[in-house]
Design a protein around this motif. Structure first.
Motif, PDB file in Angstrom:
ATOM      1  N   LEU A  80       0.820  -1.209   0.000  1.00  0.00           N
ATOM      2  CA  LEU A  80       0.000   0.000   0.000  1.00  0.00           C
ATOM      3  C   LEU A  80       0.853   1.258   0.000  1.00  0.00           C
ATOM      4  CD1 LEU A  80      -2.756   1.336   0.131  1.00  0.00           C
ATOM      5  CD2 LEU A  80      -2.692   1.087   2.627  1.00  0.00           C
ATOM      6  N   HIS A  81       1.950   1.262   0.753  1.00  0.00           N
ATOM      7  CA  HIS A  81       2.810   2.451   0.797  1.00  0.00           C
ATOM      8  C   HIS A  81       3.356   2.769  -0.592  1.00  0.00           C
ATOM      9  CE1 HIS A  81       2.539   2.266   5.109  1.00  0.00           C
ATOM     10  NE2 HIS A  81       3.098   1.080   5.144  1.00  0.00           N
ATOM     11  N   ALA A  82       3.751   1.741  -1.334  1.00  0.00           N
ATOM     12  CA  ALA A  82       4.247   1.956  -2.688  1.00  0.00           C
ATOM     13  C   ALA A  82       3.162   2.574  -3.565  1.00  0.00           C
ATOM     14  CB  ALA A  82       4.730   0.639  -3.287  1.00  0.00           C
ATOM     15  N   CYS A  83       1.932   2.095  -3.424  1.00  0.00           N
ATOM     16  CA  CYS A  83       0.836   2.626  -4.231  1.00  0.00           C
ATOM     17  C   CYS A  83       0.572   4.098  -3.920  1.00  0.00           C
ATOM     18  CB  CYS A  83      -0.429   1.806  -3.997  1.00  0.00           C
ATOM     19  SG  CYS A  83      -0.346   0.133  -4.682  1.00  0.00           S
ATOM     20  N   VAL A  84       0.662   4.467  -2.646  1.00  0.00           N
ATOM     21  CA  VAL A  84       0.468   5.866  -2.262  1.00  0.00           C
ATOM     22  C   VAL A  84       1.507   6.747  -2.945  1.00  0.00           C
ATOM     23  CG1 VAL A  84       0.581   7.507  -0.349  1.00  0.00           C
ATOM     24  CG2 VAL A  84      -0.680   5.360  -0.078  1.00  0.00           C
ATOM     25  N   TRP A  85       2.764   6.309  -2.922  1.00  0.00           N
ATOM     26  CA  TRP A  85       3.817   7.104  -3.540  1.00  0.00           C
ATOM     27  C   TRP A  85       3.689   7.114  -5.069  1.00  0.00           C
ATOM     28  CZ3 TRP A  85       6.311  10.796  -1.423  1.00  0.00           C
ATOM     29  CH2 TRP A  85       6.601  10.764  -0.043  1.00  0.00           C
ATOM     30  N   ALA A  86       3.323   5.971  -5.651  1.00  0.00           N
ATOM     31  CA  ALA A  86       3.141   5.930  -7.106  1.00  0.00           C
ATOM     32  C   ALA A  86       2.057   6.901  -7.539  1.00  0.00           C
ATOM     33  CB  ALA A  86       2.805   4.506  -7.546  1.00  0.00           C
ATOM     34  N   SER A  87       0.977   6.995  -6.757  1.00  0.00           N
ATOM     35  CA  SER A  87      -0.106   7.913  -7.068  1.00  0.00           C
ATOM     36  C   SER A  87       0.366   9.360  -6.981  1.00  0.00           C
ATOM     37  CB  SER A  87      -1.276   7.668  -6.117  1.00  0.00           C
ATOM     38  OG  SER A  87      -2.346   8.542  -6.390  1.00  0.00           O
ATOM     39  N   ARG A  88       1.096   9.677  -5.918  1.00  0.00           N
ATOM     40  CA  ARG A  88       1.626  11.034  -5.772  1.00  0.00           C
ATOM     41  C   ARG A  88       2.559  11.391  -6.923  1.00  0.00           C
ATOM     42  NH1 ARG A  88       3.331  10.748   0.667  1.00  0.00           N
ATOM     43  NH2 ARG A  88       1.217  10.742   1.517  1.00  0.00           N
ATOM     44  N   ASN A  89       3.433  10.448  -7.272  1.00  0.00           N
ATOM     45  CA  ASN A  89       4.400  10.721  -8.334  1.00  0.00           C
ATOM     46  C   ASN A  89       3.717  10.896  -9.684  1.00  0.00           C
ATOM     47  OD1 ASN A  89       6.739  10.688  -6.690  1.00  0.00           O
ATOM     48  ND2 ASN A  89       6.734   8.456  -6.691  1.00  0.00           N
ATOM     49  N   ALA A  90       2.671  10.115  -9.937  1.00  0.00           N
ATOM     50  CA  ALA A  90       1.934  10.260 -11.193  1.00  0.00           C
ATOM     51  C   ALA A  90       1.313  11.649 -11.291  1.00  0.00           C
ATOM     52  CB  ALA A  90       0.871   9.179 -11.309  1.00  0.00           C
ATOM     53  N   ARG A  91       0.778  12.141 -10.170  1.00  0.00           N
ATOM     54  CA  ARG A  91       0.184  13.482 -10.184  1.00  0.00           C
ATOM     55  C   ARG A  91       1.245  14.545 -10.446  1.00  0.00           C
ATOM     56  NH1 ARG A  91      -2.759  11.469  -5.722  1.00  0.00           N
ATOM     57  NH2 ARG A  91      -1.429  12.623  -4.263  1.00  0.00           N
ATOM     58  N   VAL A  92       2.389  14.415  -9.804  1.00  0.00           N
ATOM     59  CA  VAL A  92       3.468  15.389  -9.995  1.00  0.00           C
ATOM     60  C   VAL A  92       3.941  15.396 -11.451  1.00  0.00           C
ATOM     61  CG1 VAL A  92       5.865  15.914  -9.395  1.00  0.00           C
ATOM     62  CG2 VAL A  92       4.232  15.352  -7.590  1.00  0.00           C
ATOM     63  N   TRP A  93       4.023  14.208 -12.032  1.00  0.00           N
ATOM     64  CA  TRP A  93       4.505  14.095 -13.409  1.00  0.00           C
ATOM     65  C   TRP A  93       3.423  14.411 -14.436  1.00  0.00           C
ATOM     66  CZ3 TRP A  93       8.819  10.438 -15.186  1.00  0.00           C
ATOM     67  CH2 TRP A  93       9.859  10.433 -14.260  1.00  0.00           C
ATOM     68  N   GLY A  94       2.173  14.478 -14.018  1.00  0.00           N
ATOM     69  CA  GLY A  94       1.086  14.729 -14.942  1.00  0.00           C
ATOM     70  C   GLY A  94       0.785  13.555 -15.858  1.00  0.00           C
ATOM     71  N   VAL A  95       0.975  12.336 -15.337  1.00  0.00           N
ATOM     72  CA  VAL A  95       0.727  11.121 -16.116  1.00  0.00           C
ATOM     73  C   VAL A  95      -0.608  10.518 -15.708  1.00  0.00           C
ATOM     74  CG1 VAL A  95       1.508   8.758 -16.544  1.00  0.00           C
ATOM     75  CG2 VAL A  95       3.167  10.625 -16.495  1.00  0.00           C
ATOM     76  N   ASP A  96      -1.380  10.094 -16.688  1.00  0.00           N
ATOM     77  CA  ASP A  96      -2.668   9.433 -16.449  1.00  0.00           C
ATOM     78  C   ASP A  96      -2.406   7.995 -16.022  1.00  0.00           C
ATOM     79  OD1 ASP A  96      -5.294   8.534 -16.465  1.00  0.00           O
ATOM     80  OD2 ASP A  96      -5.343   8.264 -18.639  1.00  0.00           O
ATOM     81  N   SER A  97      -2.366   7.758 -14.719  1.00  0.00           N
ATOM     82  CA  SER A  97      -2.042   6.429 -14.201  1.00  0.00           C
ATOM     83  C   SER A  97      -3.128   5.928 -13.272  1.00  0.00           C
ATOM     84  CB  SER A  97      -0.699   6.458 -13.456  1.00  0.00           C
ATOM     85  OG  SER A  97      -0.366   5.166 -12.989  1.00  0.00           O
ATOM     86  N   ASP A  98      -3.534   4.691 -13.475  1.00  0.00           N
ATOM     87  CA  ASP A  98      -4.514   4.005 -12.637  1.00  0.00           C
ATOM     88  C   ASP A  98      -3.738   3.125 -11.666  1.00  0.00           C
ATOM     89  OD1 ASP A  98      -6.481   2.433 -11.522  1.00  0.00           O
ATOM     90  OD2 ASP A  98      -7.101   1.494 -13.393  1.00  0.00           O
TER      91      ASP A  98
END
Length: 211
Positions: A80-98
């Motif tokens: 879960l911790h990895a998913c939280v960071w992946a979500s944050r990083n996707a937002r920062v990068w402006g990537v459409d990630s599910d």
């Protein structure tokens, strides 16, 4: 009563951009930029469609592969911790990630298909993880021979890769890739190429059966 302090947020530069993470998530390895760049090259040759990254960690490899391409990205991790960071990083990068939290085989719908799959499983044998005490155990422990999660990745790739698509599987070295040749064939996949980098290896897989 003493309370455990919250893990301190860290930032690692990857592909010239910031990746956030903390001690509960594997620190991005600089050499894996090569995997991202290889994936990006493959996007020019594979069919249209989304990209899947399994065992995504903080999400950096998949993000660098698809950033600016317009490809939809699905990222899966059991932590879960990895998913939280992946979500944050996707937002920062402006990537459409599910971002999906869970076991990779259970996080995907049976009919989902992907043009490119990136797989970054833990690949150290369990008896060797003590050599890396700073790394989260779940991010590096690949079971008795180091290939338990890699075999799961092959199963997922075999089920969800489109015909004409490609997959990149990260391993410790090319010797592990040779050990997986029979498993890959059983999943309807061929190992088309392997590349050894200063830090790990990556296999290029393609379908040998209809997807």
């Amino acid at each position: 009563m003493l309370q455990a302090s919250e893990p301190q947020a860290r930032t690692t530069t990857f592909g010239g951009r910031p990746i956030g993470h903390d001690e509960r998530v594997l620190t991005p390895r600089p050499w894996t930029e090569a995997q991202s760049l290889w994936a990006r090259e493959l996007l020019d040759t594979v069919p249209a469609g989304p990209v899947l990254e399994v065992c995504a960690g903080a999400g950096h490899i998949g993000l660098l592969a698809v950033a600016g391409t317009g490809r939809h990205l699905v990222q899966v991790d059991a932590d879960l911790h990895a998913c939280v960071w992946a979500s944050r990083n996707a937002r920062v990068w402006g990537v459409d990630s599910d971002i999906r939290h869970g076991a990779m085989a259970e996080a995907l719908m049976p009919d989902e298909r992907f043009a490119l799959v990136i797989a970054d499983p833990p690949y150290l044998p369990s008896d060797g993880v003590s050599e890396f005490p700073e790394d989260p155990l779940t991010a590096i422990d690949g079971g008795s021979d180091g290939l338990d999660l890699a075999r799961e990745c092959l199963t997922v790739i075999g089920r969800h890769l489109v015909r004409g698509g490609a997959a990149l599987l990260q391993l410790r070295d090319e010797a592990q890739g040779r050990e997986l040749a029979v498993d890959a064939a059983a999943c309807g996949l061929s190992i088309d190429e392997s590349r050894q980098f200063d830090g790990g290896a990556v296999l290029l897989l393609r379908r040998t059966t209809e997807g």
